[in-house]
Design a protein around this motif. Structure first.
Motif, PDB file in Angstrom:
ATOM      1  N   ARG A 261       3.870  -5.009 -11.506  1.00  9.69           N
ATOM      2  CA  ARG A 261       4.814  -4.664 -12.574  1.00  9.69           C
ATOM      3  C   ARG A 261       5.342  -3.241 -12.392  1.00  9.69           C
ATOM      4  NH1 ARG A 261       4.666  -9.555 -13.085  1.00  9.69           N
ATOM      5  NH2 ARG A 261       3.182 -10.602 -14.393  1.00  9.69           N
ATOM      6  N   GLY A 262       6.574  -3.008 -12.812  1.00  5.58           N
ATOM      7  CA  GLY A 262       7.127  -1.655 -12.836  1.00  5.58           C
ATOM      8  C   GLY A 262       7.769  -1.192 -11.550  1.00  5.58           C
ATOM      9  N   CYS A 263       7.850  -2.052 -10.552  1.00  3.87           N
ATOM     10  CA  CYS A 263       8.502  -1.678  -9.301  1.00  3.87           C
ATOM     11  C   CYS A 263       9.976  -2.071  -9.376  1.00  3.87           C
ATOM     12  CB  CYS A 263       7.857  -2.391  -8.111  1.00  3.87           C
ATOM     13  SG  CYS A 263       6.173  -1.855  -7.790  1.00  3.87           S
ATOM     14  N   SER A 264      10.829  -1.263  -8.753  1.00  4.96           N
ATOM     15  CA  SER A 264      12.263  -1.574  -8.770  1.00  4.96           C
ATOM     16  C   SER A 264      12.560  -2.797  -7.905  1.00  4.96           C
ATOM     17  CB  SER A 264      13.082  -0.381  -8.300  1.00  4.96           C
ATOM     18  OG  SER A 264      12.710  -0.004  -6.996  1.00  4.96           O
ATOM     19  N   ALA A 265      11.776  -2.992  -6.862  1.00  2.00           N
ATOM     20  CA  ALA A 265      11.892  -4.181  -6.018  1.00  2.00           C
ATOM     21  C   ALA A 265      10.694  -5.074  -6.322  1.00  2.00           C
ATOM     22  CB  ALA A 265      11.888  -3.778  -4.545  1.00  2.00           C
ATOM     23  N   ALA A 266      10.774  -6.319  -5.905  1.00  8.08           N
ATOM     24  CA  ALA A 266       9.627  -7.213  -6.084  1.00  8.08           C
ATOM     25  C   ALA A 266       8.537  -6.815  -5.079  1.00  8.08           C
ATOM     26  CB  ALA A 266      10.049  -8.657  -5.869  1.00  8.08           C
ATOM     27  N   VAL A 267       7.318  -6.646  -5.572  1.00  8.62           N
ATOM     28  CA  VAL A 267       6.167  -6.310  -4.736  1.00  8.62           C
ATOM     29  C   VAL A 267       5.022  -7.222  -5.145  1.00  8.62           C
ATOM     30  CG1 VAL A 267       4.448  -4.546  -4.165  1.00  8.62           C
ATOM     31  CG2 VAL A 267       6.836  -3.881  -4.497  1.00  8.62           C
ATOM     32  N   TRP A 268       4.391  -7.825  -4.138  1.00 12.36           N
ATOM     33  CA  TRP A 268       3.240  -8.689  -4.380  1.00 12.36           C
ATOM     34  C   TRP A 268       2.048  -8.138  -3.614  1.00 12.36           C
ATOM     35  CZ3 TRP A 268       8.022 -10.423  -2.794  1.00 12.36           C
ATOM     36  CH2 TRP A 268       8.752 -11.182  -3.726  1.00 12.36           C
ATOM     37  N   VAL A 269       0.871  -8.165  -4.241  1.00  6.35           N
ATOM     38  CA  VAL A 269      -0.368  -7.723  -3.601  1.00  6.35           C
ATOM     39  C   VAL A 269      -1.441  -8.760  -3.903  1.00  6.35           C
ATOM     40  CG1 VAL A 269      -2.149  -5.943  -3.526  1.00  6.35           C
ATOM     41  CG2 VAL A 269       0.242  -5.275  -3.824  1.00  6.35           C
ATOM     42  N   TYR A 270      -2.141  -9.210  -2.848  1.00  2.00           N
ATOM     43  CA  TYR A 270      -3.171 -10.227  -2.996  1.00  2.00           C
ATOM     44  C   TYR A 270      -4.419  -9.787  -2.221  1.00  2.00           C
ATOM     45  CZ  TYR A 270      -5.477 -14.770  -2.883  1.00  2.00           C
ATOM     46  OH  TYR A 270      -6.381 -15.794  -3.025  1.00  2.00           O
TER      47      TYR A 270
ATOM     48  N   LEU B 131     -12.485  -5.311   1.574  1.00  2.69           N
ATOM     49  CA  LEU B 131     -11.261  -5.886   1.034  1.00  2.69           C
ATOM     50  C   LEU B 131     -10.171  -5.865   2.079  1.00  2.69           C
ATOM     51  CD1 LEU B 131     -11.074  -4.363  -2.546  1.00  2.69           C
ATOM     52  CD2 LEU B 131     -11.966  -6.559  -1.818  1.00  2.69           C
ATOM     53  N   HIS B 132      -9.459  -6.948   2.166  1.00  2.00           N
ATOM     54  CA  HIS B 132      -8.291  -7.033   3.041  1.00  2.00           C
ATOM     55  C   HIS B 132      -7.146  -7.506   2.159  1.00  2.00           C
ATOM     56  CE1 HIS B 132      -6.310  -7.256   6.940  1.00  2.00           C
ATOM     57  NE2 HIS B 132      -5.648  -8.256   6.405  1.00  2.00           N
ATOM     58  N   PHE B 133      -6.109  -6.716   2.099  1.00  4.31           N
ATOM     59  CA  PHE B 133      -4.991  -7.038   1.219  1.00  4.31           C
ATOM     60  C   PHE B 133      -3.829  -7.619   1.987  1.00  4.31           C
ATOM     61  CE2 PHE B 133      -7.350  -3.893  -1.157  1.00  4.31           C
ATOM     62  CZ  PHE B 133      -7.294  -4.381  -2.446  1.00  4.31           C
ATOM     63  N   LEU B 134      -3.242  -8.632   1.396  1.00  2.54           N
ATOM     64  CA  LEU B 134      -1.949  -9.136   1.854  1.00  2.54           C
ATOM     65  C   LEU B 134      -0.933  -8.593   0.862  1.00  2.54           C
ATOM     66  CD1 LEU B 134      -2.864 -12.857   2.593  1.00  2.54           C
ATOM     67  CD2 LEU B 134      -2.750 -10.941   4.198  1.00  2.54           C
TER      68      LEU B 134
ATOM     69  N   GLN C 188      -7.945  -2.227  -9.469  1.00  2.00           N
ATOM     70  CA  GLN C 188      -8.494  -3.205 -10.429  1.00  2.00           C
ATOM     71  C   GLN C 188      -9.151  -4.356  -9.683  1.00  2.00           C
ATOM     72  OE1 GLN C 188      -5.278  -4.394 -12.968  1.00  2.00           O
ATOM     73  NE2 GLN C 188      -5.110  -2.377 -13.924  1.00  2.00           N
ATOM     74  N   HIS C 189      -8.459  -4.867  -8.644  1.00  2.00           N
ATOM     75  CA  HIS C 189      -9.039  -5.945  -7.829  1.00  2.00           C
ATOM     76  C   HIS C 189     -10.359  -5.472  -7.215  1.00  2.00           C
ATOM     77  CE1 HIS C 189      -5.788  -8.786  -8.099  1.00  2.00           C
ATOM     78  NE2 HIS C 189      -4.913  -8.015  -7.488  1.00  2.00           N
ATOM     79  N   ALA C 190     -10.352  -4.252  -6.658  1.00  2.33           N
ATOM     80  CA  ALA C 190     -11.543  -3.712  -6.001  1.00  2.33           C
ATOM     81  C   ALA C 190     -12.694  -3.547  -6.995  1.00  2.33           C
ATOM     82  CB  ALA C 190     -11.210  -2.378  -5.346  1.00  2.33           C
ATOM     83  N   ALA C 191     -12.414  -3.015  -8.176  1.00  2.00           N
ATOM     84  CA  ALA C 191     -13.459  -2.815  -9.186  1.00  2.00           C
ATOM     85  C   ALA C 191     -14.052  -4.143  -9.627  1.00  2.00           C
ATOM     86  CB  ALA C 191     -12.884  -2.053 -10.383  1.00  2.00           C
TER      87      ALA C 191
END
Length: 149
Positions: free
Chosen positions: A48-57, A71-74, A136-139
């Protein structure tokens, strides 16, 4: 795909460059991200809050028996420069233990890049939200490991 560059390696190259060359480096970094399948680009992974679409998994590599998960993020974005900024954030936390990621000062780690003065404010406004989501994901994962859940 080769392992992601470290933040220190990226900074060394970034410091050597100026202006448009820095933009090209960010675009190149974005292209080096692991590919994120379209099926993972959902409302739940959208920052949320990014000017462009950003996804993090986040994904977990449970590693050796008794060892902490790494942790390995896509991640992905629909804008090339933003995707490069995403790659900077991810390079700071990629393949590190969840508890370490949750406690990191990622904003401090990115401060040498001086993104606020290098890029327009609408390109950097979502960075704290992206870092927050990653941590948050990491915690959550670190808490699960600590409680054995």
């Amino acid at each position: 795909m080769p392992p992601m560059r470290t933040l220190d390696d990226i900074l060394e190259e970034y410091d050597f460059l100026e202006g448009d060359e820095r933009y090209r480096l960010l675009i190149e970094l974005g292209r080096e991200l692991d590919e994120m399948p379209d099926a993972l680009k959902t409302d739940a992974t959208l920052v949320r809050g990014c000017s462009a679409a950003v996804w993090v998994y986040p994904t977990e590599d449970t590693g050796t028996a008794g060892g902490a998960s790494r942790l390995h993020f896509l991640a992905d974005s629909n804008a090339a420069i933003t995707k490069g900024i995403v790659a900077l954030v991810i390079s700071a936390v990629q393949d590190k233990p969840a508890a370490d990621v949750a406690a990191m000062d990622v904003i401090g780690m990115l401060s040498p890049f001086d993104l606020k003065n290098q890029l327009s404010s609408n390109r950097t406004q979502g960075v704290p939200n992206m870092i927050g989501l990653v941590q948050q994901h990491a915690a959550r994962i670190a808490d699960q490991e600590a409680t054995g859940a």
